[in-house]
Design an enzyme around this catalytic site. Structure first.
Site, PDB file in Angstrom:
ATOM      1  N   ASN A 138       0.875  -1.176   0.000  1.00 39.83           N
ATOM      2  CA  ASN A 138       0.000   0.000   0.000  1.00 39.83           C
ATOM      3  C   ASN A 138       0.910   1.223   0.000  1.00 39.83           C
ATOM      4  O   ASN A 138       1.490   1.567   1.024  1.00 39.83           O
ATOM      5  CB  ASN A 138      -0.888  -0.059   1.261  1.00 39.83           C
ATOM      6  CG  ASN A 138      -1.685   1.216   1.466  1.00 39.83           C
ATOM      7  OD1 ASN A 138      -1.790   2.050   0.569  1.00 39.83           O
ATOM      8  ND2 ASN A 138      -2.256   1.364   2.659  1.00 39.83           N
ATOM      9  N   TRP A 139       1.031   1.852  -1.161  1.00 35.02           N
ATOM     10  CA  TRP A 139       1.974   2.961  -1.288  1.00 35.02           C
ATOM     11  C   TRP A 139       1.419   4.259  -0.696  1.00 35.02           C
ATOM     12  O   TRP A 139       2.129   5.262  -0.636  1.00 35.02           O
ATOM     13  CB  TRP A 139       2.366   3.147  -2.766  1.00 35.02           C
ATOM     14  CG  TRP A 139       3.085   1.964  -3.346  1.00 35.02           C
ATOM     15  CD1 TRP A 139       3.464   0.829  -2.680  1.00 35.02           C
ATOM     16  CD2 TRP A 139       3.513   1.793  -4.701  1.00 35.02           C
ATOM     17  NE1 TRP A 139       4.099  -0.031  -3.541  1.00 35.02           N
ATOM     18  CE2 TRP A 139       4.147   0.528  -4.787  1.00 35.02           C
ATOM     19  CE3 TRP A 139       3.423   2.585  -5.865  1.00 35.02           C
ATOM     20  CZ2 TRP A 139       4.685   0.042  -5.983  1.00 35.02           C
ATOM     21  CZ3 TRP A 139       3.956   2.090  -7.049  1.00 35.02           C
ATOM     22  CH2 TRP A 139       4.578   0.836  -7.098  1.00 35.02           C
ATOM     23  N   LYS A 140       0.170   4.251  -0.316  1.00 36.72           N
ATOM     24  CA  LYS A 140      -0.477   5.422   0.298  1.00 36.72           C
ATOM     25  C   LYS A 140      -0.249   6.659  -0.563  1.00 36.72           C
ATOM     26  O   LYS A 140      -0.167   6.554  -1.781  1.00 36.72           O
ATOM     27  CB  LYS A 140       0.031   5.612   1.736  1.00 36.72           C
ATOM     28  CG  LYS A 140      -0.123   4.331   2.570  1.00 36.72           C
ATOM     29  CD  LYS A 140       0.107   4.549   4.041  1.00 36.72           C
ATOM     30  CE  LYS A 140      -0.083   3.237   4.781  1.00 36.72           C
ATOM     31  NZ  LYS A 140       0.079   3.347   6.222  1.00 36.72           N
ATOM     32  N   HIS A 182      -9.369   1.644   5.102  1.00 39.29           N
ATOM     33  CA  HIS A 182      -8.080   1.747   5.799  1.00 39.29           C
ATOM     34  C   HIS A 182      -8.248   2.677   7.003  1.00 39.29           C
ATOM     35  O   HIS A 182      -9.007   3.646   6.948  1.00 39.29           O
ATOM     36  CB  HIS A 182      -7.008   2.281   4.843  1.00 39.29           C
ATOM     37  CG  HIS A 182      -5.636   2.180   5.418  1.00 39.29           C
ATOM     38  ND1 HIS A 182      -5.158   3.100   6.314  1.00 39.29           N
ATOM     39  CD2 HIS A 182      -4.665   1.255   5.261  1.00 39.29           C
ATOM     40  CE1 HIS A 182      -3.932   2.728   6.686  1.00 39.29           C
ATOM     41  NE2 HIS A 182      -3.610   1.627   6.058  1.00 39.29           N
ATOM     42  N   GLU A 198      -6.548   4.978   8.098  1.00 38.69           N
ATOM     43  CA  GLU A 198      -6.296   6.400   7.811  1.00 38.69           C
ATOM     44  C   GLU A 198      -7.530   7.054   7.202  1.00 38.69           C
ATOM     45  O   GLU A 198      -7.825   8.220   7.484  1.00 38.69           O
ATOM     46  CB  GLU A 198      -5.071   6.526   6.892  1.00 38.69           C
ATOM     47  CG  GLU A 198      -3.784   6.242   7.657  1.00 38.69           C
ATOM     48  CD  GLU A 198      -2.687   5.573   6.843  1.00 38.69           C
ATOM     49  OE1 GLU A 198      -2.767   5.568   5.600  1.00 38.69           O
ATOM     50  OE2 GLU A 198      -1.734   5.050   7.462  1.00 38.69           O
ATOM     51  N   GLU A 228      -5.345  -4.676  10.852  1.00 37.62           N
ATOM     52  CA  GLU A 228      -4.260  -3.714  11.040  1.00 37.62           C
ATOM     53  C   GLU A 228      -4.479  -2.949  12.342  1.00 37.62           C
ATOM     54  O   GLU A 228      -5.240  -1.969  12.369  1.00 37.62           O
ATOM     55  CB  GLU A 228      -4.242  -2.714   9.880  1.00 37.62           C
ATOM     56  CG  GLU A 228      -4.055  -3.340   8.522  1.00 37.62           C
ATOM     57  CD  GLU A 228      -3.471  -2.350   7.534  1.00 37.62           C
ATOM     58  OE1 GLU A 228      -2.382  -2.618   7.025  1.00 37.62           O
ATOM     59  OE2 GLU A 228      -4.084  -1.291   7.298  1.00 37.62           O
ATOM     60  N   SER A 285       3.574  -2.264  10.292  1.00 36.77           N
ATOM     61  CA  SER A 285       5.035  -2.378  10.437  1.00 36.77           C
ATOM     62  C   SER A 285       5.583  -3.752  10.055  1.00 36.77           C
ATOM     63  O   SER A 285       6.521  -4.248  10.683  1.00 36.77           O
ATOM     64  CB  SER A 285       5.466  -1.986  11.854  1.00 36.77           C
ATOM     65  OG  SER A 285       5.099  -0.637  12.119  1.00 36.77           O
ATOM     66  N   GLY A 296       2.860  -1.098   4.301  1.00 36.37           N
ATOM     67  CA  GLY A 296       2.964   0.321   3.961  1.00 36.37           C
ATOM     68  C   GLY A 296       4.406   0.718   3.735  1.00 36.37           C
ATOM     69  O   GLY A 296       4.971   0.544   2.652  1.00 36.37           O
ATOM     70  N   GLY A 297       5.044   1.231   4.781  1.00 38.27           N
ATOM     71  CA  GLY A 297       6.402   1.774   4.697  1.00 38.27           C
ATOM     72  C   GLY A 297       7.401   0.887   3.956  1.00 38.27           C
ATOM     73  O   GLY A 297       8.149   1.357   3.097  1.00 38.27           O
TER      74      GLY A 297
HETATM   75  P1  PGA Z   1       2.980   0.238   7.669  1.00 34.54           P
HETATM   76  O1  PGA Z   1       1.499   0.474   7.075  1.00 34.54           O
HETATM   77  O2  PGA Z   1       3.483  -1.039   7.048  1.00 34.54           O
HETATM   78  O3  PGA Z   1       3.765   1.433   7.254  1.00 34.54           O
HETATM   79  O4  PGA Z   1       2.832   0.119   9.149  1.00 34.54           O
HETATM   80  C1  PGA Z   1       0.609  -0.596   6.887  1.00 34.54           C
HETATM   81  C2  PGA Z   1      -0.688  -0.084   6.338  1.00 34.54           C
HETATM   82  O5  PGA Z   1      -1.156   0.976   6.765  1.00 34.54           O
HETATM   83  O6  PGA Z   1      -1.305  -0.720   5.448  1.00 34.54           O
END
Ligand code: PGA
Length: 259
Positions: free
Chosen positions: A17-19, A103, A105, A175, A221, A242-243
């Site tokens: 997920n490149w956000k 998500h 966010e 998550e 993470s 994500g990251g």
């Molecule tokens: P993260 O994000 O791997 O940076 O913790 C995961 C996500 O929000 O899908």
């Protein structure tokens, strides 16, 4: 496939997920590296979810590869006067197969409710897109001992109105909000506990057989060094990353450690 997966019927799905990261040019560079480095991977489903602005170019590049395309959101409607929204047909034309919905966010910053996520999920299924529906508790909720209650409400609410067949084809992502982008990962035991609980909720909604087939990703993470342990848990069927999906080397390491 690694021995530790042999007991699981569900195929692993690892999604990046490149956000709100990567311009189109940067996204093209990243996916070009991933296509090169992952060309021999057949054991797991690999998905990348770039921003909408990069979908078109990334789509052309992944077309002949083993990487599948996902988007990070979807309208709850079709074409029409919905300024700023992306209709399912626009994604289908670009061979998008998955859409990340609900998500944390978006739940937090765009006030997305379970009911809206359910509408979007139904819209996805009606248009041959596979929703990746995210759920998870905050740190305050975990500390208050209400993780299961919160997650159950989200699962039931976000899948409300879907048929058993649609639920079976849905990917869930657990998550924990406190683990997203913080470097804090749920321990594999903590994650497994909630995954097993989600499967119990699914069984009570649609029966054991359906619950057994739903893939539940863990997110928060995830990185190369913890992927194997997490993905080795009986009810963890993949990762939403994500990251660590923003650099080819890190994302490739997760996938290598998963197979
Ligand atoms: P993260 O994000 O791997 O940076 O913790 C995961 C996500 O929000 O899908």
């Amino acid at each position: 496939m690694g021995l530790f997966r042999m007991d699981k019927a569900r195929r692993l799905i690892i999604a990046g997920n490149w956000k709100s990261n990567k311009t189109n040019t940067e996204a093209v560079a990243l996916v070009t590296d991933l296509i090169r480095d992952l060309s021999t991977v057949k054991e797991v489903d690999v998905v990348v979810c770039p921003a909408f602005t990069a979908l078109s170019d990334v789509s052309r590049l992944v077309l002949e590869s083993n990487i599948r395309l996902g988007a990070q959101n979807l309208s709850d409607a079709g074409y029409g006067a919905f300024t700023g929204e992306i209709a399912p047909g626009m994604l289908r034309e670009l061979s998008v197969r998955y859409v990340v919905l609900g998500h944390s966010e978006r739940r937090q910053y765009q006030n997305e409710s379970d009911a809206l996520v359910a509408k979007k999920a139904a819209n996805a299924h009606a248009n041959n897109l596979i929703p990746i529906v995210c759920v998870g508790e905050t740190l305050a909720e975990r500390e208050a001992g209400i993780t299961e209650r919160v997650v159950e409400t989200q699962v039931r609410g976000s899948l409300a109105g879907l048929t058993a067949e649609q639920v079976e084809a849905t990917v869930l992502a657990y998550e924990p909000v406190w683990a997203i982008g913080t470097g804090k990962t749920a321990s594999s035991a903590q994650a497994q506990e909630v995954h097993a609980f989600i499967r119990k909720v699914l069984a009570s909604m649609h029966g054991e057989a359906v619950a057994k087939r739903v893939r539940i990703q863990y997110g928060g993470s995830v990185k190369g060094s913890n992927a194997r342990e997490l993905l080795g848990q009986p009810d963890i069927d993949g990762a939403l990353v994500g990251g660590a999906s923003l650099e080819a080397k890190n994302f490739v390491e997760i996938i290598r450690n998963a197979i």
